[in-house]
Design an enzyme around this catalytic site. Structure first.
Site, PDB file in Angstrom:
ATOM      1  N   GLU A  89       0.895  -1.334   0.008  1.00 13.50           N
ATOM      2  CA  GLU A  89      -0.137  -0.064   0.115  1.00 13.50           C
ATOM      3  C   GLU A  89       0.700   1.166  -0.153  1.00 13.50           C
ATOM      4  O   GLU A  89       1.942   1.222   0.399  1.00 13.50           O
ATOM      5  CB  GLU A  89      -0.814   0.100   1.363  1.00 13.50           C
ATOM      6  CG  GLU A  89      -1.891  -1.101   1.180  1.00 13.50           C
ATOM      7  CD  GLU A  89      -2.715  -1.081   2.660  1.00 13.50           C
ATOM      8  OE1 GLU A  89      -2.781   0.113   3.108  1.00 13.50           O
ATOM      9  OE2 GLU A  89      -3.266  -2.061   3.021  1.00 13.50           O
ATOM     10  N   CYS A 338      -1.998   2.275   6.745  1.00 12.15           N
ATOM     11  CA  CYS A 338      -1.721   1.177   6.087  1.00 12.15           C
ATOM     12  C   CYS A 338      -2.080  -0.196   6.469  1.00 12.15           C
ATOM     13  O   CYS A 338      -2.188  -0.379   7.812  1.00 12.15           O
ATOM     14  CB  CYS A 338      -0.255   1.343   5.781  1.00 12.15           C
ATOM     15  SG  CYS A 338       0.149   2.296   4.259  1.00 12.15           S
TER      16      CYS A 338
END
Ligand code: SAH
Length: 348
Positions: A89, A338
């Site tokens: 990510e 995240c």
């Protein structure tokens, strides 16, 4: 095969020489790649040469598997897919002074912090330097922007992937490349102490961010297993050394978890341990604590402290001479912290 984005210019020269290409080819390719032009798009490199290059390196950038855009503040969260299909990510945040990208440094993480989504299924592999850099280049390309600040706060522990991280830092700073100044880069660590010492030797004036989350070993070890290896006082000694060697201030991250680490007593203890470990009479290190309400991750069961509790915690720190700010939450509608998007994707 290594990512072509992982090579330093002089290594790229060697690589070109190895396939019978002239050395100037290396600079030509380096600059274009790092500015966001794909090898296939280059008009000044012939087809045959491109094919030869593709036989010996991986020329792909991370590709966009999912992209979420916050309706509240425009924060963009990417799920990037790597050449081996693993996903990571990265998050683009827009501030007045420009765009900041939060990047990942590993696929998964083995540090085991109890509140964190990225570590639940462990570490799959380290990212190459070029895969870290690739997140910046891919975001620049996709949004037509120029990322000016980078924070290494995504999936993974950068100091658990030390050599690739250092290579990334050097590459991202290069003139003719992405060219982001060290002062515009922050590296966040849960406290891999020997690597903090190693980093301080390298003369890379980046900002170090320490995920502290508790002022005492008992509380910290409960939520961060890394603390069993390197305790709070060892960690703070490494911080003091880092400041002495580099002159760069360090910021501390403190994620407030209701009933775990958010009491007034711990706030007082935090102020006193920071003051006594990092400040002596003749030298004062500027200390800044970022307070972050913990993001709820399904599996962990941790709840954030309430607003009132957070501002009280901040006030207690301030009253003892420690600067504290409560982190503004961006992208709250897209779960921008995240680890969670990759996890959802793994469960699909
Ligand atoms: N491994 C590095 C960088 C990645 S984590 C580190 O530990 O610093 C980036 C930051 O997010 C760290 O401060 C981490 O403690 C914090 N974090 C992780 N999970 C979180 C959650 N659920 N809520 C709030 N902060 C979290």
């Amino acid at each position: 095969m290594n990512s072509i984005y992982s090579y330093y210019p002089d290594e790229l020269k060697e690589l070109m020489a190895s396939i019978g290409e002239p050395k100037y080819r290396a600079d030509q390719i380096f600059t274009q790649l790092h500015k966001g032009i794909l090898l296939d798009e280059m008009t000044n490199v012939g087809k045959k040469t491109k094919e030869k290059i593709k036989e010996i390196t991986d020329t792909d950038l991370p590709s966009v598997n999912k992209k979420l855009i916050s309706k509240i503040d425009g924060t963009v969260k990417y799920l990037f897919e790597l050449s081996d299909k693993n996903c990571i990510e990265a998050v683009v945040m827009q501030y007045e002074h420009g765009y900041t990208l939060c990047i990942s440094s590993q696929v998964g993480c083995r540090m085991g912090c109890k509140f964190c989504a990225s570590t639940i299924a462990g570490r799959v592999r380290d990212l190459e330097a070029g895969e870290m850099l690739g997140q910046i280049i891919a975001a620049n390309r996709d949004l037509g922007i120029r990322i000016s600040n980078v924070v290494m706060m995504g999936i993974g522990e950068p100091l658990d992937n030390f050599d690739n991280t250092v290579r990334f830092l050097r590459l991202v700073n290069m003139e003719g490349g992405v060219n982001i100044g060290y002062r515009h880069i922050s590296l966040s660590t849960c406290g891999v102490v020997p690597k903090i010492y190693a980093l301080s030797e390298l003369d890379l004036p980046i900002t170090l961010s320490i995920s502290l989350h508790a002022p005492d070993d008992e509380t910290r070890s409960q939520i961060m297993p890394v603390n069993n290896k390197w305790g709070v006082s060892e960690l703070l000694s490494a911080c003091k050394d880092y400041y002495k060697k580099t002159g760069r201030r360090i910021s501390f991250e403190y994620t407030l978890i209701s009933g775990k680490n958010d009491s007034k007593k711990l706030a007082e203890q935090l102020a006193s341990v920071l003051n006594s470990s990092l400040r002596s009479r003749d030298e004062g290190m500027p200390i800044h604590v970022n307070l972050i309400p913990v993001n709820e991750v399904g599996e962990t069961g941790f709840k954030p402290a309430d607003k009132k509790g957070i501002s009280e915690f901040a006030r207690t720190l301030e009253s003892k001479g420690i600067r504290a700010t409560v982190r503004r939450k961006l992208g709250s509608d897209i779960n921008a912290s995240c680890g969670q998007l990759r996890r959802e994707n793994m469960q699909d």
